[in-house]
Each structure stands twice: as C-alpha cells, then as structure tokens.
Design a protein around this motif. Structure first.
Motif, short mmCIF file in Angstrom:
data_model
loop_
_atom_site.label_atom_id
_atom_site.label_comp_id
_atom_site.label_asym_id
_atom_site.label_seq_id
_atom_site.Cartn_x
_atom_site.Cartn_y
_atom_site.Cartn_z
N UNK A 22 0.84 -1.18 0.00
CA UNK A 22 0.00 0.00 0.00
C UNK A 22 0.88 1.24 0.00
N UNK A 23 0.43 2.26 -0.71
CA UNK A 23 1.17 3.52 -0.76
C UNK A 23 0.33 4.58 -0.06
N UNK A 24 0.89 5.17 0.97
CA UNK A 24 0.20 6.21 1.72
C UNK A 24 0.97 7.52 1.60
N UNK A 25 0.23 8.60 1.54
CA UNK A 25 0.77 9.95 1.55
C UNK A 25 0.03 10.70 2.65
N UNK A 26 0.56 11.87 3.00
CA UNK A 26 -0.06 12.70 4.02
C UNK A 26 -0.41 14.04 3.41
N UNK A 27 -1.57 14.56 3.77
CA UNK A 27 -1.96 15.89 3.29
C UNK A 27 -0.94 16.89 3.80
N UNK A 28 -0.46 17.75 2.90
CA UNK A 28 0.59 18.71 3.22
C UNK A 28 0.15 19.85 4.12
N UNK A 29 0.78 21.00 3.94
CA UNK A 29 0.58 22.16 4.81
C UNK A 29 -0.83 22.75 4.72
N UNK A 31 -5.05 22.13 3.74
CA UNK A 31 -6.05 21.06 3.58
C UNK A 31 -6.20 20.68 2.10
N UNK A 32 -6.54 19.43 1.83
CA UNK A 32 -6.70 18.94 0.46
C UNK A 32 -8.18 18.88 0.10
N UNK A 33 -8.50 19.36 -1.08
CA UNK A 33 -9.87 19.25 -1.59
C UNK A 33 -9.96 17.94 -2.37
N UNK A 77 -5.17 16.63 -6.06
CA UNK A 77 -3.93 16.99 -6.75
C UNK A 77 -2.73 16.43 -5.98
N UNK A 78 -1.81 15.80 -6.69
CA UNK A 78 -0.64 15.19 -6.07
C UNK A 78 0.23 16.22 -5.37
N UNK A 79 0.26 17.45 -5.88
CA UNK A 79 1.14 18.47 -5.30
C UNK A 79 0.74 18.84 -3.87
N UNK A 80 -0.45 18.51 -3.44
CA UNK A 80 -0.90 18.82 -2.08
C UNK A 80 -0.57 17.75 -1.06
N UNK A 81 0.11 16.68 -1.51
CA UNK A 81 0.44 15.57 -0.61
C UNK A 81 1.94 15.50 -0.35
#
Length: 148
Positions: A22-29, A31-33, A77-81
């Motif tokens: 599994x690949x997990x990312x975290x929402x960055x600085x 909030x993510x829409x 959007x990937x840039x937000x993770x």
C-alpha cells in the motif's frame, strides 16, 4: 491468444497486484480538496485536513485517486500531498506504550481520530513506533492505527 496463455497472464497480473504494498501519503501544509474526477472542474466532495493520511490507489498525471480513513474514494492533486507518514487512531482509549510490549507502561492515551506520526518504518512489525504532535513517543499495535 490461446486460453492457457490468457490464464497464465491473468495469474501473473493477480500475483503482482496481490504483492504490491500500500502507498500512503499525508496531506501537506494546506487542507486537500477531494473531487469526484481528476480535475478542478470536477465536483468538490469534501476537504481533508492537513496531516491526514490518504491511501494512494491510482496516479493519473498530476492527480491521484485516494482512499481516506472512512474508506471513501476521491481524486486530489498530487502536489498537495507529502511523503511524511501519519497514522489515524482507529478507536478510543488506545494506549501508547513505552516499549513494544502489552505489559509496558502507557506513556499516553489517545482517542479515535487522533493523528500520530510514524516515527520509524513499520516493516510489517506488530508494534510500531509513533510520535504525537506534542513530542511524546511510544509504541502502538499496528492494528490500532490506519495508514500503514
């Protein structure tokens, strides 16, 4: 394509899919829409707070299809993770222990939905080292958190 070759191809495809981690990312600085399609023109479904983990299901250009803690699928959007690894506590009253042992002293207790940072790679271990945003560090069972 012959039938035996088709069966062999499907078997290999399923084996590769089953072994994928599994690949997990975290929402960055910020909030993510989350959207219903891979476009800002898509319908906005909800907003995920910063620091929340998301499971990456599919990557499509600059967009990723993700699954959140509740199991919902959406696009963002990937840039937000970020690659930072955070976890969500699955239930109330989870004890974070001083060592990776059920009998160890509880360093602190957390409730359902609390975010914890993965302090060391889990590598399939039954216990994982985590860090609370207040700086407290300890161990929880991998079954007590989501995002691994």
């Amino acid at each position: 394509m012959t039938f035996p070759r088709l069966i062999a191809g499907i078997t290999l495809l399923l084996a590769a899919a089953g072994s994928q981690a599994f690949d997990y990312k975290t929402v960055g600085a910020a909030p993510a829409i989350l959207y219903d399609a891979p476009s800002t023109k898509g319908g906005k479904l909800f907003v995920v707070p910063r620091g929340a983990p998301l499971e990456v299901v599919l990557t499509y250009g600059e967009w990723v299809k993700v699954r959140d803690f509740s199991g919902e699928l959406a696009w963002t959007e990937a840039k937000g993770l970020s690659n930072k690894r955070n976890l969500v506590v699955r239930s109330a009253g989870v004890k974070v222990r001083a060592t990776a042992d059920e009998a160890a002293l509880a360093v602190f207790t957390v409730d359902k939905g609390v975010l914890l940072e993965l302090a060391e790679p889990a590598n399939g271990a039954a216990w994982i080292k985590v860090r609370h945003r207040d700086g407290l560090v300890g161990y929880v069972k991998n079954t007590e958190v989501w995002g691994l």
